[in-house]
Design a protein around this motif. Structure first.
Motif, short mmCIF file in Angstrom:
data_model
loop_
_atom_site.label_atom_id
_atom_site.label_comp_id
_atom_site.label_asym_id
_atom_site.label_seq_id
_atom_site.Cartn_x
_atom_site.Cartn_y
_atom_site.Cartn_z
N TYR A 176 1.39 4.22 -2.87
CA TYR A 176 1.34 5.67 -2.66
C TYR A 176 2.54 6.35 -3.33
CZ TYR A 176 -2.07 4.79 1.11
OH TYR A 176 -3.16 4.42 1.83
N CYS A 206 -6.11 6.38 4.19
CA CYS A 206 -5.09 6.99 5.06
C CYS A 206 -5.36 6.75 6.53
CB CYS A 206 -4.97 8.48 4.77
SG CYS A 206 -6.43 9.45 5.16
N PHE A 252 2.18 8.59 -6.70
CA PHE A 252 2.45 10.02 -6.52
C PHE A 252 3.53 10.49 -7.49
CE2 PHE A 252 5.03 13.38 -4.51
CZ PHE A 252 4.08 14.37 -4.48
N TRP A 259 -4.47 8.13 -7.37
CA TRP A 259 -3.67 8.01 -6.15
C TRP A 259 -4.26 8.82 -5.01
CZ3 TRP A 259 -0.96 11.67 -3.30
CH2 TRP A 259 -0.93 12.96 -3.84
N GLU A 298 0.83 -1.20 0.00
CA GLU A 298 0.00 0.00 0.00
C GLU A 298 0.87 1.26 0.00
OE1 GLU A 298 -3.37 2.15 2.85
OE2 GLU A 298 -2.91 0.01 3.09
N THR A 317 -3.94 3.44 7.50
CA THR A 317 -2.49 3.57 7.53
C THR A 317 -2.04 4.31 8.78
OG1 THR A 317 -2.46 3.64 5.11
CG2 THR A 317 -0.48 4.38 6.25
N MET A 365 -5.41 7.29 -1.43
CA MET A 365 -4.82 7.76 -0.19
C MET A 365 -5.87 8.34 0.76
SD MET A 365 -1.62 10.37 0.41
CE MET A 365 -0.45 9.11 -0.08
#
Length: 312
Positions: free
Chosen positions: A194, A241, A198, A233, A190, A244, A237
């Motif tokens: 990102y 997020c 990005f 993306w 994951e 995460t 995210m």
């Protein structure tokens, strides 16, 4: 209402919206006669998101059944331990599906952004080797990862200590071993997604802002079809997020208040299950040709009362 039960309801709602959205994306794709490569990869990504949402719904039903007396629990730490739950076959099966589906979604998000950048620099038609590599990365590599995790007995119940009302990496006695499997079964890939997406986004935006998109992609009728895929993306995210953040809090042994942890759990429960839904809203309803077509049909229906005009 106990916080874990509340998270279960939130996940069920967001995952249900994603299942419906995924079906609508598949229908729109099947009815569209113009199938470009980016749209096809977006559908592949949606397959992963769809499977992920279905797995979450199964996990929610399991948790609701397992903790049907949850309102009688006085604990406020959003974590309920169960000695019998870790060996549940349904739990392991749900973890297998959602882990594989999330890895598929990550892989095809990377494939989408990398292909988009290659289009920008003039590589309009991918070679057969590149297509094979994309499919291996998109379908086979996630299978190898999740089969390895299952074979090692790493998937199962975690008592919602670091995930939510679903199963993922089981509760290992050693925290270090648990973190390694969490990285291997999802978080490393994951975070890598990102970074890759990005970087591809920045490169694509650089090509656009410098006016160097003279190599117009012949597959597209409208340039708006191209840049809107760049934002995949951001959607990934924004929706993931919170999970995460909880992972890093767990790894770093940072203690937060029960209220803050509950908020993070609720946001993760909605975000993780809503990826296909958010993609549907963004990719379909930010498509001007799509919006214009249906807006014109709605106006015509209001004028004429002909309901058949709303049919594709």
């Amino acid at each position: 209402m106990h916080c874990l039960l509340r998270a279960t309801i939130i996940t069920f709602v967001s995952s249900g919206l994603s299942v419906i959205s995924g079906i609508l994306i598949f229908i729109e794709y099947s009815l569209n006669l113009h199938h470009d490569r980016l749209a096809t990869m977006f559908v592949f990504m949606t397959i992963g998101d769809f499977m992920y949402a279905v797995g979450y719904i199964v996990g929610d039903m399991r948790y609701y059944d397992l903790y049907e007396e949850i309102d009688n629990v006085t604990s406020t730490n959003c974590s309920i331990l169960s000695d019998d739950a870790s060996n549940d076959l349904l739990c392991k099966g749900q973890s297998f599906v959602t882990t594989y589906a999330s890895l598929v979604s990550f892989a095809w998000t990377c494939n989408l952004l990398i292909t988009l950048y290659l289009y920008y620099i003039g590589h309009h038609r991918p070679s057969r080797l590149r297509e094979w590599i994309m499919h291996i990365v998109g379908w086979i590599l996630p299978g190898i990862i999740v089969i390895s995790a299952v074979s090692a007995g790493a998937l199962g119940e975690d008592s919602a200590e670091y995930s939510g009302p679903w199963c993922w990496v089981r509760d290992f006695p050693s925290k270090g071993e648990r973190i390694l499997w969490m990285l291997f079964a999802g978080k490393f890939w994951e975070i890598l997604t990102y970074i890759i997406t990005f970087v591809m986004f920045v490169l694509c935006m650089k090509r656009t802002s410098c006016g160097r998109n003279e190599n117009r992609m012949p597959e597209y009728q409208d340039d708006v079809e191209i840049p809107r895929f760049c934002y995949a993306w951001i959607i990934l995210m924004v929706t993931r997020c919170f999970g995460t953040a909880r992972f890093f809090l767990y790894v770093s042994d940072v203690q937060v208040s029960d209220k803050a942890n509950e908020w993070l759990l609720n946001l993760q429960s909605f975000g993780d299950g809503s990826l296909a839904f958010v993609n549907f809203i963004f990719y379909l309803f930010t498509n001007p040709p799509f919006v214009r077509k249906y807006w014109n049909r709605i106006l015509a229906w209001n004028r004429n009362g002909d309901r058949t005009m709303l049919i594709l």
